[in-house]
Design a protein around this motif. Structure first.
Motif, mmCIF file in Angstrom:
data_model
loop_
_atom_site.group_PDB
_atom_site.id
_atom_site.type_symbol
_atom_site.label_atom_id
_atom_site.label_comp_id
_atom_site.label_asym_id
_atom_site.label_seq_id
_atom_site.Cartn_x
_atom_site.Cartn_y
_atom_site.Cartn_z
ATOM 1 N N ARG A 15 -10.972 11.635 22.650
ATOM 2 C CA ARG A 15 -12.270 10.993 22.773
ATOM 3 C C ARG A 15 -13.023 11.065 21.470
ATOM 4 O O ARG A 15 -13.017 12.092 20.804
ATOM 5 C CB ARG A 15 -13.089 11.672 23.878
ATOM 6 C CG ARG A 15 -12.506 11.508 25.265
ATOM 7 C CD ARG A 15 -13.419 12.140 26.300
ATOM 8 N NE ARG A 15 -12.895 11.970 27.646
ATOM 9 C CZ ARG A 15 -13.499 12.419 28.724
ATOM 10 N NH1 ARG A 15 -14.660 13.069 28.611
ATOM 11 N NH2 ARG A 15 -12.969 12.221 29.924
ATOM 12 N N ARG A 16 -13.653 9.982 21.130
ATOM 13 C CA ARG A 16 -14.428 9.935 19.906
ATOM 14 C C ARG A 16 -15.913 9.859 20.243
ATOM 15 O O ARG A 16 -16.322 9.148 21.147
ATOM 16 C CB ARG A 16 -14.032 8.722 19.059
ATOM 17 C CG ARG A 16 -12.580 8.778 18.590
ATOM 18 C CD ARG A 16 -12.276 7.618 17.685
ATOM 19 N NE ARG A 16 -10.896 7.665 17.205
ATOM 20 C CZ ARG A 16 -10.360 6.769 16.386
ATOM 21 N NH1 ARG A 16 -11.096 5.749 15.971
ATOM 22 N NH2 ARG A 16 -9.120 6.897 15.989
ATOM 23 N N ARG A 17 -16.666 10.625 19.519
ATOM 24 C CA ARG A 17 -18.105 10.634 19.746
ATOM 25 C C ARG A 17 -18.730 9.423 19.081
ATOM 26 O O ARG A 17 -18.470 9.138 17.918
ATOM 27 C CB ARG A 17 -18.702 11.913 19.171
ATOM 28 C CG ARG A 17 -20.199 12.023 19.377
ATOM 29 C CD ARG A 17 -20.720 13.263 18.715
ATOM 30 N NE ARG A 17 -22.169 13.364 18.827
ATOM 31 C CZ ARG A 17 -22.903 14.288 18.234
ATOM 32 N NH1 ARG A 17 -22.313 15.181 17.475
ATOM 33 N NH2 ARG A 17 -24.212 14.321 18.383
ATOM 34 N N ARG A 18 -19.563 8.725 19.838
ATOM 35 C CA ARG A 18 -20.237 7.549 19.302
ATOM 36 C C ARG A 18 -21.681 7.905 18.966
ATOM 37 O O ARG A 18 -22.412 8.436 19.788
ATOM 38 C CB ARG A 18 -20.209 6.411 20.313
ATOM 39 C CG ARG A 18 -18.791 5.897 20.581
ATOM 40 C CD ARG A 18 -18.813 4.668 21.459
ATOM 41 N NE ARG A 18 -17.488 4.132 21.672
ATOM 42 C CZ ARG A 18 -17.221 3.027 22.369
ATOM 43 N NH1 ARG A 18 -18.229 2.348 22.920
ATOM 44 N NH2 ARG A 18 -15.996 2.602 22.521
ATOM 45 N N VAL A 19 -22.054 7.613 17.764
ATOM 46 C CA VAL A 19 -23.407 7.901 17.299
ATOM 47 C C VAL A 19 -24.148 6.579 17.172
ATOM 48 O O VAL A 19 -23.720 5.682 16.445
ATOM 49 C CB VAL A 19 -23.375 8.626 15.932
ATOM 50 C CG1 VAL A 19 -24.783 8.905 15.462
ATOM 51 C CG2 VAL A 19 -22.568 9.913 16.048
ATOM 52 N N PRO A 20 -25.265 6.418 17.924
ATOM 53 C CA PRO A 20 -26.009 5.153 17.828
ATOM 54 C C PRO A 20 -26.648 5.002 16.448
ATOM 55 O O PRO A 20 -27.185 5.946 15.879
ATOM 56 C CB PRO A 20 -27.073 5.270 18.928
ATOM 57 C CG PRO A 20 -27.227 6.747 19.127
ATOM 58 C CD PRO A 20 -25.879 7.359 18.873
ATOM 59 N N ILE A 21 -26.586 3.804 15.923
ATOM 60 C CA ILE A 21 -27.169 3.492 14.618
ATOM 61 C C ILE A 21 -28.192 2.369 14.806
ATOM 62 O O ILE A 21 -27.852 1.307 15.334
ATOM 63 C CB ILE A 21 -26.090 3.054 13.612
ATOM 64 C CG1 ILE A 21 -25.066 4.180 13.436
ATOM 65 C CG2 ILE A 21 -26.703 2.682 12.272
ATOM 66 C CD1 ILE A 21 -23.885 3.807 12.558
ATOM 67 N N ASN A 22 -29.424 2.660 14.431
ATOM 68 C CA ASN A 22 -30.482 1.648 14.503
ATOM 69 C C ASN A 22 -30.573 0.935 13.166
ATOM 70 O O ASN A 22 -30.823 1.550 12.121
ATOM 71 C CB ASN A 22 -31.825 2.293 14.850
ATOM 72 C CG ASN A 22 -31.810 2.922 16.231
ATOM 73 O OD1 ASN A 22 -31.139 2.405 17.127
ATOM 74 N ND2 ASN A 22 -32.532 4.019 16.407
ATOM 75 N N ILE A 23 -30.362 -0.357 13.179
ATOM 76 C CA ILE A 23 -30.426 -1.160 11.957
ATOM 77 C C ILE A 23 -31.846 -1.668 11.789
ATOM 78 O O ILE A 23 -32.391 -2.359 12.667
ATOM 79 C CB ILE A 23 -29.436 -2.328 12.020
ATOM 80 C CG1 ILE A 23 -28.013 -1.784 12.201
ATOM 81 C CG2 ILE A 23 -29.547 -3.183 10.768
ATOM 82 C CD1 ILE A 23 -26.967 -2.849 12.361
ATOM 83 N N ILE A 24 -32.461 -1.309 10.705
ATOM 84 C CA ILE A 24 -33.840 -1.731 10.419
ATOM 85 C C ILE A 24 -33.794 -2.813 9.354
ATOM 86 O O ILE A 24 -33.211 -2.620 8.288
ATOM 87 C CB ILE A 24 -34.681 -0.536 9.929
ATOM 88 C CG1 ILE A 24 -34.648 0.576 10.991
ATOM 89 C CG2 ILE A 24 -36.103 -0.961 9.621
ATOM 90 C CD1 ILE A 24 -35.354 1.828 10.558
ATOM 91 N N GLU A 25 -34.366 -3.937 9.682
ATOM 92 C CA GLU A 25 -34.374 -5.042 8.732
ATOM 93 C C GLU A 25 -35.230 -4.691 7.517
ATOM 94 O O GLU A 25 -36.199 -3.940 7.614
ATOM 95 C CB GLU A 25 -34.918 -6.318 9.396
ATOM 96 C CG GLU A 25 -34.081 -6.803 10.563
ATOM 97 C CD GLU A 25 -32.719 -7.265 10.127
ATOM 98 O OE1 GLU A 25 -32.571 -7.602 8.924
ATOM 99 O OE2 GLU A 25 -31.792 -7.307 10.949
ATOM 100 N N ASP A 26 -34.899 -5.281 6.389
ATOM 101 C CA ASP A 26 -35.640 -5.030 5.158
ATOM 102 C C ASP A 26 -37.086 -5.520 5.263
ATOM 103 O O ASP A 26 -37.999 -4.943 4.687
ATOM 104 C CB ASP A 26 -34.941 -5.726 3.984
ATOM 105 C CG ASP A 26 -35.595 -5.385 2.663
ATOM 106 O OD1 ASP A 26 -35.619 -4.197 2.311
ATOM 107 O OD2 ASP A 26 -36.082 -6.305 1.985
#
Length: 406
Positions: A150-161
């Motif tokens: 199992r691989r741990r998934r880390v949420p990534i929030n993409i913030i626009e420039d």
């Protein structure tokens, strides 16, 4: 005692010597004698079979397994070979392989108590392994080795420039400076080395598409206050040098070099490189450390290519300590290069060096299984031994050397 005029006779003689050494628990020499016997008669399975027994006594299970496999190729129904290979497998925790050999041996000798006893021990170990696996499965701790990890998934929030730097209009772009923010809990705090000064008026870029504009550099009198010492050439135009020498002098006087800061002291000594060479110490070779085991000796010996370097290494070992250092680990190749080094050194040796070489030659026969080692030397290498003894004034060798060189 068998005659040694034929290969089979010499093999039988070596076997008897090996049996005597085995009874005295001198397993290393026994291996040497069994090896010599097998070399004389490679079709006889008794010699590798006996050597396997000696290997098992020394805990060299892989070598014992190989010898038993050779015996079974020469004699497929050899029960002793099956049993000893099973012992080697058992010691290496290859229980299923050991079980196969024991089952085959049990078919040939069903009443052999040693075979039945080892079968019982292996069955108990396999049963204990099965019970342990079942208990782990019942407790929910069983892990299927074929299951994907199992691989741990880390949420990534993409913030626009645009969310960070909203676009500014072309006609009204102002430079804004924010005060340093407090620590966000990470242990890091933004620190400014000096206050940033904003320009009194906004800067307009008629054709710029970037929303970030750098501030103009501060005046020199704000970076260096009036009371501080300014660099000698600050604010003054430098004259164009007329030659390379003038340019070098101008560069030296304007920014004089000095030692200090970083990893260096003001005196020029290093805080990190404490053993840097000075001009007077260059060329000196570091002292040679005396090896404490044969492995260290062989490694250092192979790293040195010239006889002088090898002699310098050997001289760190006292002659009387040499046999106990080598024990049963010396190889014929090492012995050959050792004698060649002696022969080379004696060409220009003084009296003290000759005495030291003679001391080494006197203790060489005391090394364990030295007779077997000497048997593996070729005629050319044995001739070098005679030449070394001749240079030492020993025209007629005595004792063990006389037996080896006859």
């Amino acid at each position: 005692m068998s005659t040694i005029s034929t290969p089979k006779g010499r093999a039988q003689f070596s076997k008897e010597k090996g049996n005597e050494a085995f009874k005295k628990a001198d397993y290393a020499n026994a291996i040497g004698f069994y090896t010599a016997a097998w070399m004389e008669d490679p079709e006889e399975p008794t010699y590798p079979l006996n050597r396997a027994a000696a290997y098992l006594k020394l805990g060299k299970n892989e070598d014992a397994e190989k010898d038993c496999t050779i015996v079974l190729k020469l004699s497929p129904k050899n029960v002793k070979a099956m049993f000893r290979r099973a012992q080697a497998y058992y010691a290496m925790s290859k229980l299923h392989d050991a079980q196969k050999d024991l089952q085959a041996a049990c078919e040939l000798e069903p009443k052999n108590e040693s075979i039945l006893l080892l079968i019982g021990e292996i069955d108990l170990k396999l049963q204990a392994k099965r019970e342990k696996a079942m208990a782990a499965a019942a407790a929910g701790k069983f892990v299927d080795p074929n299951a994907s990890k199992r691989r741990r998934r880390v949420p990534i929030n993409i913030i626009e420039d645009s969310a960070i730097n909203p676009p500014a209009s072309k006609s009204d772009t102002k430079i804004q400076f924010e005060a340093p923010k407090a620590s966000d809990g990470s242990g890091l705090t933004a620190v400014s080395s000096r206050p940033l000064k904003t320009s009194p008026e906004s800067t307009t870029l008629p054709h710029s598409t970037s929303s970030t504009v750098q501030a103009a550099p501060e005046p020199l009198n704000e970076i260096f206050p009036p009371n501080s010492s300014l660099p000698p050439s600050a604010g003054k135009p430098r004259p164009t040098p007329a030659s390379f020498k003038d340019a070098k002098d101008a560069r030296t006087t304007s920014r004089p070099s000095r030692v200090g800061g970083g990893i260096f002291h003001a005196t020029g000594s290093s805080k990190v490189f404490t053993n840097r060479e000075t001009a007077g110490e260059k060329g000196k070779s570091p002292p040679i450390k005396a090896p404490e085991t044969y492995f260290e000796l062989a490694k250092a010996w192979n790293a040195r290519r010239t006889p002088e370097e090898r002699w310098a290494l050997l001289s760190t070992i006292r002659p009387l300590k040499f046999p106990s250092l080598c024990k049963t680990s010396m190889e014929p190749e090492f012995l050959a290069t050792l004698v060649e080094t002696f022969n080379y050194i004696l060409n220009t040796a003084d009296l003290e060096t000759q005495i030291l070489v003679k001391s080494y030659m006197d203790v060489l026969p005391d090394i364990q299984r030295f007779n077997t080692l000497f048997m593996f030397l070729i005629a050319k290498e044995k001739a070098v031994v005679r030449e070394v003894l001749s240079k030492l004034g020993v025209d007629k060798p005595e004792g063990q050397w006389a037996e080896l060189l006859k």
